[in-house]
Design a protein around this motif. Sequence first.
Motif, short mmCIF file in Angstrom:
data_model
loop_
_atom_site.label_atom_id
_atom_site.label_comp_id
_atom_site.label_asym_id
_atom_site.label_seq_id
_atom_site.Cartn_x
_atom_site.Cartn_y
_atom_site.Cartn_z
N UNK A 1 0.85 -1.20 0.00
CA UNK A 1 0.00 0.00 0.00
C UNK A 1 0.88 1.25 0.00
N UNK A 2 1.97 1.19 0.77
CA UNK A 2 2.93 2.30 0.78
C UNK A 2 3.48 2.54 -0.63
N UNK A 3 3.86 1.46 -1.30
CA UNK A 3 4.36 1.58 -2.68
C UNK A 3 3.30 2.19 -3.60
N UNK A 4 2.04 1.74 -3.44
CA UNK A 4 0.97 2.28 -4.29
C UNK A 4 0.83 3.79 -4.09
N UNK A 5 0.91 4.23 -2.84
CA UNK A 5 0.80 5.67 -2.56
C UNK A 5 2.00 6.42 -3.14
N UNK A 6 3.18 5.86 -2.96
CA UNK A 6 4.39 6.51 -3.49
C UNK A 6 4.35 6.58 -5.01
N UNK A 7 3.82 5.53 -5.66
CA UNK A 7 3.75 5.53 -7.13
C UNK A 7 2.87 6.67 -7.63
N UNK A 8 1.78 6.97 -6.92
CA UNK A 8 0.92 8.09 -7.32
C UNK A 8 1.73 9.39 -7.29
N UNK A 9 2.54 9.55 -6.26
CA UNK A 9 3.38 10.76 -6.14
C UNK A 9 4.43 10.81 -7.25
N UNK A 10 5.06 9.65 -7.47
CA UNK A 10 6.12 9.59 -8.50
C UNK A 10 5.53 9.92 -9.87
N UNK A 11 4.36 9.36 -10.16
CA UNK A 11 3.72 9.62 -11.47
C UNK A 11 3.40 11.11 -11.62
N UNK A 12 2.90 11.72 -10.53
CA UNK A 12 2.59 13.16 -10.59
C UNK A 12 3.87 13.97 -10.84
N UNK A 13 4.93 13.65 -10.12
CA UNK A 13 6.17 14.42 -10.25
C UNK A 13 6.84 14.20 -11.61
N UNK A 14 6.79 12.97 -12.08
CA UNK A 14 7.45 12.69 -13.37
C UNK A 14 6.71 13.44 -14.49
N UNK A 15 5.39 13.58 -14.33
CA UNK A 15 4.64 14.33 -15.34
C UNK A 15 4.89 15.83 -15.22
N UNK A 16 5.11 16.32 -14.01
CA UNK A 16 5.49 17.73 -13.86
C UNK A 16 6.85 17.97 -14.51
N UNK A 17 7.76 17.02 -14.34
CA UNK A 17 9.08 17.12 -14.99
C UNK A 17 8.91 17.12 -16.50
N UNK A 18 7.99 16.26 -17.00
CA UNK A 18 7.74 16.19 -18.44
C UNK A 18 7.17 17.51 -18.96
N UNK A 19 6.31 18.15 -18.17
CA UNK A 19 5.76 19.45 -18.58
C UNK A 19 6.90 20.46 -18.75
N UNK A 20 7.84 20.46 -17.80
CA UNK A 20 8.98 21.39 -17.88
C UNK A 20 9.85 21.06 -19.10
N UNK A 21 10.07 19.77 -19.32
CA UNK A 21 10.90 19.37 -20.47
C UNK A 21 10.20 19.76 -21.78
N UNK A 22 8.87 19.63 -21.80
CA UNK A 22 8.14 20.00 -23.02
C UNK A 22 8.25 21.50 -23.28
N UNK A 23 8.15 22.30 -22.19
CA UNK A 23 8.29 23.75 -22.34
C UNK A 23 9.69 24.10 -22.86
#
Length: 87
Positions: free
Chosen positions: A8-30
Amino acid sequence: MDISDWRQKIDELDVEIVRLINKRAEAARAIGELKKTADLPVYEPRREQEVFDRVRKANPGPLADAELLHVYERIIDVMRTLQRRDL
Ligand SMILES: O=C(O)C(=O)C[C@]1(C(=O)O)C=C[C@@H](O)C=C1
């Protein structure tokens, strides 16, 4: 904690990781769009080396630096693909 608690801890962390990796992707796209406007190359090896150095310095473990860099090489590879896809 038992296995299901850790999962369950991993599942919660994965949600955070996915959010952050997509924020990084937004910056890379810009950045990719700015590079396109300025006619600059997507691949910037010196900048990538800076990212790897910063990641290594920030690494608290238990991952070894080489293991973390392996993950980051993959992440940046995906960011480059995103930048090229959006060109
Ligand atoms: O900083 C840049 O120039 C980016 O395009 C971002 C980024 C990265 O994902 O960190 C991606 C590709 C470049 O080769 C260098 C770094």
